[in-house]
Scaffold this active site. Structure first.
Site, PDB file in Angstrom:
ATOM      1  N   ASP A  35       0.861  -1.183   0.000  1.00 26.36           N
ATOM      2  CA  ASP A  35       0.000   0.000   0.000  1.00 26.36           C
ATOM      3  C   ASP A  35       0.899   1.235   0.000  1.00 26.36           C
ATOM      4  O   ASP A  35       1.618   1.490   0.972  1.00 26.36           O
ATOM      5  CB  ASP A  35      -0.921  -0.011   1.222  1.00 26.36           C
ATOM      6  CG  ASP A  35      -1.995   1.064   1.154  1.00 26.36           C
ATOM      7  OD1 ASP A  35      -2.571   1.249   0.067  1.00 26.36           O
ATOM      8  OD2 ASP A  35      -2.256   1.711   2.183  1.00 26.36           O
ATOM      9  N   GLU A  60       5.129   5.240   3.494  1.00 24.88           N
ATOM     10  CA  GLU A  60       4.594   6.574   3.730  1.00 24.88           C
ATOM     11  C   GLU A  60       5.749   7.566   3.824  1.00 24.88           C
ATOM     12  O   GLU A  60       6.782   7.265   4.426  1.00 24.88           O
ATOM     13  CB  GLU A  60       3.768   6.574   5.023  1.00 24.88           C
ATOM     14  CG  GLU A  60       3.295   7.919   5.505  1.00 24.88           C
ATOM     15  CD  GLU A  60       2.445   8.648   4.482  1.00 24.88           C
ATOM     16  OE1 GLU A  60       2.734   9.823   4.212  1.00 24.88           O
ATOM     17  OE2 GLU A  60       1.492   8.035   3.947  1.00 24.88           O
ATOM     18  N   ASN A  87      10.315   7.651   0.293  1.00 17.27           N
ATOM     19  CA  ASN A  87       9.732   8.302  -0.875  1.00 17.27           C
ATOM     20  C   ASN A  87       9.527   7.206  -1.910  1.00 17.27           C
ATOM     21  O   ASN A  87      10.501   6.641  -2.418  1.00 17.27           O
ATOM     22  CB  ASN A  87      10.676   9.387  -1.392  1.00 17.27           C
ATOM     23  CG  ASN A  87      10.121  10.149  -2.591  1.00 17.27           C
ATOM     24  OD1 ASN A  87       9.212   9.674  -3.281  1.00 17.27           O
ATOM     25  ND2 ASN A  87      10.667  11.321  -2.855  1.00 17.27           N
ATOM     26  N   ASP A 113      -1.971  12.360  -1.778  1.00 16.88           N
ATOM     27  CA  ASP A 113      -2.015  13.811  -1.612  1.00 16.88           C
ATOM     28  C   ASP A 113      -2.431  14.470  -2.922  1.00 16.88           C
ATOM     29  O   ASP A 113      -1.899  14.136  -3.988  1.00 16.88           O
ATOM     30  CB  ASP A 113      -0.649  14.345  -1.186  1.00 16.88           C
ATOM     31  CG  ASP A 113      -0.328  14.009   0.263  1.00 16.88           C
ATOM     32  OD1 ASP A 113      -1.254  13.613   0.991  1.00 16.88           O
ATOM     33  OD2 ASP A 113       0.842  14.147   0.661  1.00 16.88           O
ATOM     34  N   LYS A 117      -2.497  20.786  -9.237  1.00 17.61           N
ATOM     35  CA  LYS A 117      -2.160  21.961 -10.034  1.00 17.61           C
ATOM     36  C   LYS A 117      -1.119  21.601 -11.090  1.00 17.61           C
ATOM     37  O   LYS A 117      -0.261  20.748 -10.876  1.00 17.61           O
ATOM     38  CB  LYS A 117      -1.633  23.079  -9.137  1.00 17.61           C
ATOM     39  CG  LYS A 117      -2.696  23.663  -8.211  1.00 17.61           C
ATOM     40  CD  LYS A 117      -2.138  24.805  -7.386  1.00 17.61           C
ATOM     41  CE  LYS A 117      -3.219  25.381  -6.468  1.00 17.61           C
ATOM     42  NZ  LYS A 117      -2.708  26.491  -5.636  1.00 17.61           N
ATOM     43  N   ASP A 149     -10.837  10.823  -3.759  1.00 16.43           N
ATOM     44  CA  ASP A 149     -12.071  11.602  -3.745  1.00 16.43           C
ATOM     45  C   ASP A 149     -11.926  12.877  -4.568  1.00 16.43           C
ATOM     46  O   ASP A 149     -12.812  13.728  -4.541  1.00 16.43           O
ATOM     47  CB  ASP A 149     -12.470  11.950  -2.312  1.00 16.43           C
ATOM     48  CG  ASP A 149     -11.380  12.688  -1.553  1.00 16.43           C
ATOM     49  OD1 ASP A 149     -10.207  12.272  -1.666  1.00 16.43           O
ATOM     50  OD2 ASP A 149     -11.683  13.671  -0.848  1.00 16.43           O
TER      51      ASP A 149
END
Length: 236
Positions: A35, A60, A87, A113, A117, A149
């Protein structure tokens, strides 16, 4: 509240050695679920408890989330779950290359995250090279699950995965989005979004038999699609 960190910061560019399965799990021969961007790790901790015959590893980039998550993982009676700091775009490729064939059987990226943009494209977690590393490590028929989402986040992930040609959707899966999470355990973000009765965009891919495209060509093709104004111009 999501606490963003910039994965392009100098402090995150050093490749880290991630331990092999033999150093992580009580039964390293069991199939692995990876994950990517697991946050506090609630999802994989629950999955590990429900599925003791699988090994679960979360990675993470936010170290303050990793420390308590891995502390809890180490308390698992099954010895089948870990949460590691790294990373993903710097350290995961080398780790996946060392795995025995068919050991990695599922990869998920859930609610990454939202770097949506245009100027933040390089901060997205799913970059062409990471996707190719995933495609190389997964055998045909194995799962790659993504959800978010935020449409501006999930749409490029879907487009990149489809562009690779290395993954198909299950034949009878709903399009464009699945209604349910195939992992059956929601993330913390997923619970929050669903409690607010907001949409979640989910896609399940399966590795097919197509060979991976050359990475340089794939990266250039993606650049032409994702950011055409800055795409390199072929030599005359």
């Amino acid at each position: 509240m999501r606490q963003h960190v910039n994965p392009l910061s100098r402090s995150f560019q050093l490749p880290l050695r991630l331990p092999p399965p033999s150093e992580l799990f009580t039964h390293p021969e069991h199939p692995i679920h990876l994950d990517i961007g697991c946050a506090r790790g609630r999802c994989i901790l629950d999955l590990a408890d429900r599925h003791p015959n699988w090994n679960h590893i979360g990675v993470e980039i936010r170290r303050p989330l990793v420390i308590p998550a891995d502390r809890e993982a180490l308390e698992s009676p099954h010895g089948n779950v870990r949460v590691l700091f790294c990373n993903a775009n710097i350290s995961l490729e080398g780790w996946m290359e060392t795995l025995p064939k068919d050991r990695l059987q599922r990869v998920s990226i859930q609610f990454p995250d939202p770097w949506f943009k245009r100027r933040h494209r390089k901060r997205r977690v799913l970059q062409p090279r990471l996707l190719m590393a995933i495609a190389s490590a997964l055998q045909p028929g194995k799962d790659f699950f993504i959800q978010s989402d935020v449409r501006e986040v999930i749409d490029p992930m879907v487009a990149l995965t489809e562009l690779s040609g290395c993954f198909d959707r299950p034949e009878n899966d709903a399009h464009p989005w699945r209604r349910t999470n195939p992992l059956t355990v929601p993330t913390e973000r997923e619970r929050y979004v669903m409690d607010q009765q907001l949409p979640v965009y989910r896609v399940l891919f399966r590795r097919n038999h197509t060979h991976q495209p050359p990475i340089e060509e794939f990266e250039q093709h993606w650049q032409e699609i994702d950011n055409p104004g800055n795409a390199p111009t072929p030599d005359a």
